[in-house]
Design an enzyme around this catalytic site. Sequence first.
Site, PDB file in Angstrom:
ATOM      1  N   GLY A  45      23.491  -1.963   1.474  1.00 57.74           N
ATOM      2  CA  GLY A  45      23.490  -3.387   1.129  1.00 57.74           C
ATOM      3  C   GLY A  45      22.107  -4.000   1.222  1.00 57.74           C
ATOM      4  N   CYS A  46      21.370  -3.645   2.252  1.00 56.95           N
ATOM      5  CA  CYS A  46      20.031  -4.212   2.437  1.00 56.95           C
ATOM      6  C   CYS A  46      19.074  -3.720   1.365  1.00 56.95           C
ATOM      7  CB  CYS A  46      19.511  -3.887   3.830  1.00 56.95           C
ATOM      8  SG  CYS A  46      20.525  -4.646   5.127  1.00 56.95           S
ATOM      9  N   THR A  47      19.263  -2.489   0.917  1.00 56.86           N
ATOM     10  CA  THR A  47      18.429  -1.952  -0.157  1.00 56.86           C
ATOM     11  C   THR A  47      18.712  -2.691  -1.457  1.00 56.86           C
ATOM     12  OG1 THR A  47      18.256   0.210   0.895  1.00 56.86           O
ATOM     13  CG2 THR A  47      17.886   0.125  -1.487  1.00 56.86           C
ATOM     14  N   ALA A  50      17.184  -6.213  -1.199  1.00 61.34           N
ATOM     15  CA  ALA A  50      15.717  -6.166  -1.265  1.00 61.34           C
ATOM     16  C   ALA A  50      15.247  -5.860  -2.683  1.00 61.34           C
ATOM     17  CB  ALA A  50      15.180  -5.130  -0.280  1.00 61.34           C
TER      18      ALA A  50
END
Length: 155
Positions: A45-47, A50
């Site tokens: 999710g963070c990738t 970002a």
Amino acid sequence: MSELVPGAAAPAFTLPSDAGTDVSLADFAGRKVILYFYPKDNTSGCTIEAQQFRDALARFAAAGYAVLGVSRDSVKSHCGFRDKQQLNFPLLSDKEEVVVNAYGVLKEKMMCGRKCFGIERSTFVIDEAGKLTHVLRNVKAKTHVEELLKLLEVA
């Protein structure tokens, strides 16, 4: 700590960045800032989030916004994440959890049936005077950036 709502002053901070320098909110005086908090470098999710900020950065910049990402990961971890994903905005390390606590994004979560504390994916939009214009909590990684572009009326 006063409640963080639109119109409130954004809490000041200084954190180490992936560029090897300290970054302060004061560095952006007179500019608009999108300060987004994410749980962990190199997670799915963070990738996605970002990458979407990376891909939309020129649009945000054209509308006068700087983008800053914050997590509890180390500067070393941020450097690897930045390089792997070709990120084009600063990643700030809050290992001491000072800023995540000031912004109220460190929350109790359930992970694998255990209670732990983690960052609630959240974004704070700050105007040129250092006031919050938008407080977005518990956002979804896959849709957040597109929703933010629409909310801020960024072309």
